[in-house]
Design an enzyme around this catalytic site. Sequence first.
Site, PDB file in Angstrom:
ATOM      1  CE1 TYR A   1      19.396  45.839   5.987  1.00  0.00           C
ATOM      2  CE2 TYR A   1      20.676  46.850   4.235  1.00  0.00           C
ATOM      3  CZ  TYR A   1      20.376  46.724   5.570  1.00  0.00           C
ATOM      4  OH  TYR A   1      21.055  47.477   6.491  1.00  0.00           O
TER       5      TYR A   1
ATOM      6  CB  THR B   1      24.132  50.770   4.045  1.00  0.00           C
ATOM      7  OG1 THR B   1      22.908  50.424   3.404  1.00  0.00           O
ATOM      8  CG2 THR B   1      24.130  52.246   4.363  1.00  0.00           C
ATOM      9  CB  THR B   2      28.405  48.419   6.318  1.00  0.00           C
ATOM     10  OG1 THR B   2      27.265  48.419   7.180  1.00  0.00           O
ATOM     11  CG2 THR B   2      29.656  48.500   7.169  1.00  0.00           C
TER      12      THR B   2
ATOM     13  CB  ILE C   1      24.120  40.714   7.335  1.00  0.00           C
ATOM     14  CG1 ILE C   1      23.819  39.420   6.553  1.00  0.00           C
ATOM     15  CG2 ILE C   1      24.977  41.648   6.487  1.00  0.00           C
ATOM     16  CD1 ILE C   1      23.039  39.631   5.268  1.00  0.00           C
TER      17      ILE C   1
ATOM     18  NE  ARG D   1      21.693  52.552   7.183  1.00  0.00           N
ATOM     19  CZ  ARG D   1      22.600  53.513   7.285  1.00  0.00           C
ATOM     20  NH1 ARG D   1      22.527  54.567   6.495  1.00  0.00           N
ATOM     21  NH2 ARG D   1      23.570  53.439   8.170  1.00  0.00           N
TER      22      ARG D   1
ATOM     23  CE  LYS E   1      21.957  43.798   7.141  1.00  0.00           C
ATOM     24  NZ  LYS E   1      22.980  44.670   6.500  1.00  0.00           N
TER      25      LYS E   1
ATOM     26  CE1 TYR F   1      14.142  61.904  -0.636  1.00  0.00           C
ATOM     27  CE2 TYR F   1      13.527  61.591  -2.928  1.00  0.00           C
ATOM     28  CZ  TYR F   1      13.733  62.423  -1.847  1.00  0.00           C
ATOM     29  OH  TYR F   1      13.510  63.775  -1.971  1.00  0.00           O
TER      30      TYR F   1
END
Length: 290
Positions: free
Chosen positions: A132, A43-44, A202, A137, A160, A106
């Site tokens: 992750y 995402t980053t 991370i 999110r 993560k 989502y």
Amino acid sequence: MFKGSMPALVTPFRNGELDLDALKRLVEWQIAEGSTGLVPVGTTGESPTLSHDEHETVIAEVVKAAAGRVPVIAGAGSNNTAEAIRFVQFAAFAGADAALVVTPYYNKPTQRGMIAHFTALHECAEIPIIIYNIPGRSVVDMAPATMGQLAKLPRIVGVKDATGKIERVSQQRATCGADFIQLSGEDATALGFNAHGGVGCISVTANVAPKLCAEFQAATLAGDYKLALDYQDKLMPLHEAIFIEPGLVGAKYALSKLGLCSEEVRSPLTTLEDSTKAAIDAAMKHAGIL
């Protein structure tokens, strides 16, 4: 193999396009500063606004630039299992050392749905997979029992964890075993995370302060929590300031101050408010990196 400080790399842009020269500079700088791994196109790395071709280009360029000096964990997540299979297979093809796969966002799968998703990814390529888990999110939260079931698969090697729940490390040690790799995905609580049995982070902040983050992680892994707390005190204002607005935007701004890449981001993200810039400047000075 996967431990210590691993930046969730930003993806540099210039005039709307990938800035691969800046990306290579970032890889060299991160390795020189002591980062123990690299994590592109999470995402980053602005994966939501990268095309498939751009996503794969970034992975290939980071693997090539790292040249085996540190492991590369390639972002390969999607809420579409077929799309995630494509990314995991490409990560393996490109020579990444592992694939980082987010819980599907989502569409809110059940725990059973997540088991089906990650099992399909495990079977699609011969590459280690790190789950992750970031409920903030993705909306869904993988339960420790579910992770324990997936950990029985030989290539599901770690997590993560960005739940912010320190007790999860101990719970996952119970369900997954002490050898299951647990990496924090939340900079501010990484100290406590490692005290519970985590082995690294991370990190978003490591984009900006890689040497401090690497030394902080090394101190925790050596059991020197007094020294680690000194680093935490230096870094905490930066952890907070970077996330006043979306973290990758803060990280890119800070990197622009260091002359390493532009602060350009893709819509719907925007560059920072002046007040946020001032807070990041102050935090960088507090940490001794500006």
